[in-house]
Design an enzyme around this catalytic site. Structure first.
Site, short mmCIF file in Angstrom:
data_model
loop_
_atom_site.label_atom_id
_atom_site.label_comp_id
_atom_site.label_asym_id
_atom_site.label_seq_id
_atom_site.Cartn_x
_atom_site.Cartn_y
_atom_site.Cartn_z
N ASP A 1 26.37 3.18 -26.48
CA ASP A 1 25.24 2.84 -25.40
C ASP A 1 25.25 3.44 -24.04
OD1 ASP A 1 22.44 2.33 -25.60
OD2 ASP A 1 22.75 0.66 -24.85
N ASP B 1 30.13 1.45 -33.91
CA ASP B 1 28.48 1.03 -34.55
C ASP B 1 27.71 2.02 -33.51
OD1 ASP B 1 28.42 -0.87 -32.27
OD2 ASP B 1 27.29 -2.25 -34.17
N LYS C 1 30.53 -7.42 -33.55
CA LYS C 1 29.73 -7.32 -35.33
C LYS C 1 29.41 -5.88 -35.31
CE LYS C 1 28.18 -11.61 -34.22
NZ LYS C 1 27.27 -13.05 -34.86
P1 5GP Z 1 27.19 -0.39 -24.57
O1 5GP Z 1 28.75 -1.80 -24.39
O2 5GP Z 1 27.74 0.66 -24.94
O3 5GP Z 1 26.03 -0.51 -24.29
O4 5GP Z 1 26.89 -1.34 -26.08
C1 5GP Z 1 27.73 -1.15 -27.06
C2 5GP Z 1 26.92 -2.55 -27.94
O5 5GP Z 1 25.33 -2.60 -27.72
C3 5GP Z 1 27.19 -1.55 -29.46
O6 5GP Z 1 28.06 -2.42 -29.40
C4 5GP Z 1 26.05 -2.86 -29.83
O7 5GP Z 1 26.52 -3.86 -30.11
C5 5GP Z 1 24.59 -2.74 -28.28
N1 5GP Z 1 23.61 -1.63 -28.52
C6 5GP Z 1 23.30 -0.58 -27.84
N2 5GP Z 1 22.82 -0.04 -28.54
C7 5GP Z 1 21.77 -0.28 -29.57
C8 5GP Z 1 20.65 -0.57 -30.24
O8 5GP Z 1 20.28 0.29 -30.33
N3 5GP Z 1 20.97 -1.42 -30.94
C9 5GP Z 1 21.33 -2.27 -31.82
N4 5GP Z 1 21.01 -2.85 -32.31
N5 5GP Z 1 22.65 -2.96 -30.66
C10 5GP Z 1 23.03 -1.83 -29.51
MG MG Z 2 29.09 -2.88 -31.03
#
Ligand code: 5GP
Ligand code: MG
Length: 183
Positions: free
Chosen positions: A104, A101, A45
């Site tokens: 990470d 968005d 979302k």
């Molecule tokens: P990844 O799979 O790359 O670790 O993370 C992706 C998802 O983790 C993003 O789409 C988001 O929903 C969440 N996420 C990662 N870092 C952050 C952050 O700094 N703040 C928030 N609110 N969500 C994050």
């Molecule tokens: Mg996301």
């Protein structure tokens, strides 16, 4: 009425900074996707606010679609992904642009890319509004084709990003006060 701003330690990106970056990305994406009628896939979302702003700066016909994959619980990613809602368009042979968005650890994007590639699109590119390269999981070699802002390793909220489903509607991107997690 509860004021969400009081939970923010620092504003990392203001509304003005956000909009000027989107205008900049919009010019590049408009050129890239002119006459390609891309399918623009938003990963729900967190992306909704960026998505709504971004598509209005891509000034060429496009088709909108969404995917919903398992969410990030709290401040730590479980690493486990599942497709909760798949794209509805038949993307075989289509040019696909993923909007995210934040990039990470890379778990979500790697999973999304693999899932969409299995549907044989003509091309697949990634545009992420935020990138936190310091957090990348070892072994993730995937790179975003377009990045809004590269940010330091901090947990951010606002502009679609939540902490326990809160703060998504803040118009700016900020860093939460540590005591908010400790509550
Ligand atoms: P990844 O799979 O790359 O670790 O993370 C992706 C998802 O983790 C993003 O789409 C988001 O929903 C969440 N996420 C990662 N870092 C952050 C952050 O700094 N703040 C928030 N609110 N969500 C994050
Ligand atoms: Mg996301």
């Amino acid at each position: 009425m509860e004021n969400m701003d009081k939970d923010i330690q620092q504003i990392l990106l203001t509304e003005e900074q956000i909009q000027s970056k989107i205008a900049e990305l919009g010019k590049i994406l408009t050129e890239e996707y002119a006459d390609k009628n891309p399918v623009i896939v938003g990963v729900l979302k967190g992306v909704v606010v960026f998505y709504a702003d971004m598509i209005r700066q891509i000034k060429t016909p496009c088709q909108l679609d969404f995917m919903w994959i398992s969410s990030y619980a709290g401040a730590n990613s479980s690493g486990k992904m599942l497709v909760r809602q798949d794209v509805t368009a038949d993307i075989k042979g289509r040019h696909v642009l993923i909007l995210e968005d934040i990039f990470d650890t890379g778990n979500s994007l790697s999973f999304t890319v693999e899932h969409l590639l299995s549907k044989e699109p003509a091309s697949l590119k990634i545009c992420t509004f935020l990138d936190k390269p310091e957090r990348r999981k070892p072994g993730v070699t995937l790179q975003a084709d377009y990045v809004g802002y590269t940010i330091p390793n901090a947990f951010v909220v606002g502009y679609g990003l939540d902490y326990n489903e809160k703060y998504r509607n803040l118009p700016y991107i900020g860093i939460l006060k540590p005591e908010v997690y400790e509550k």
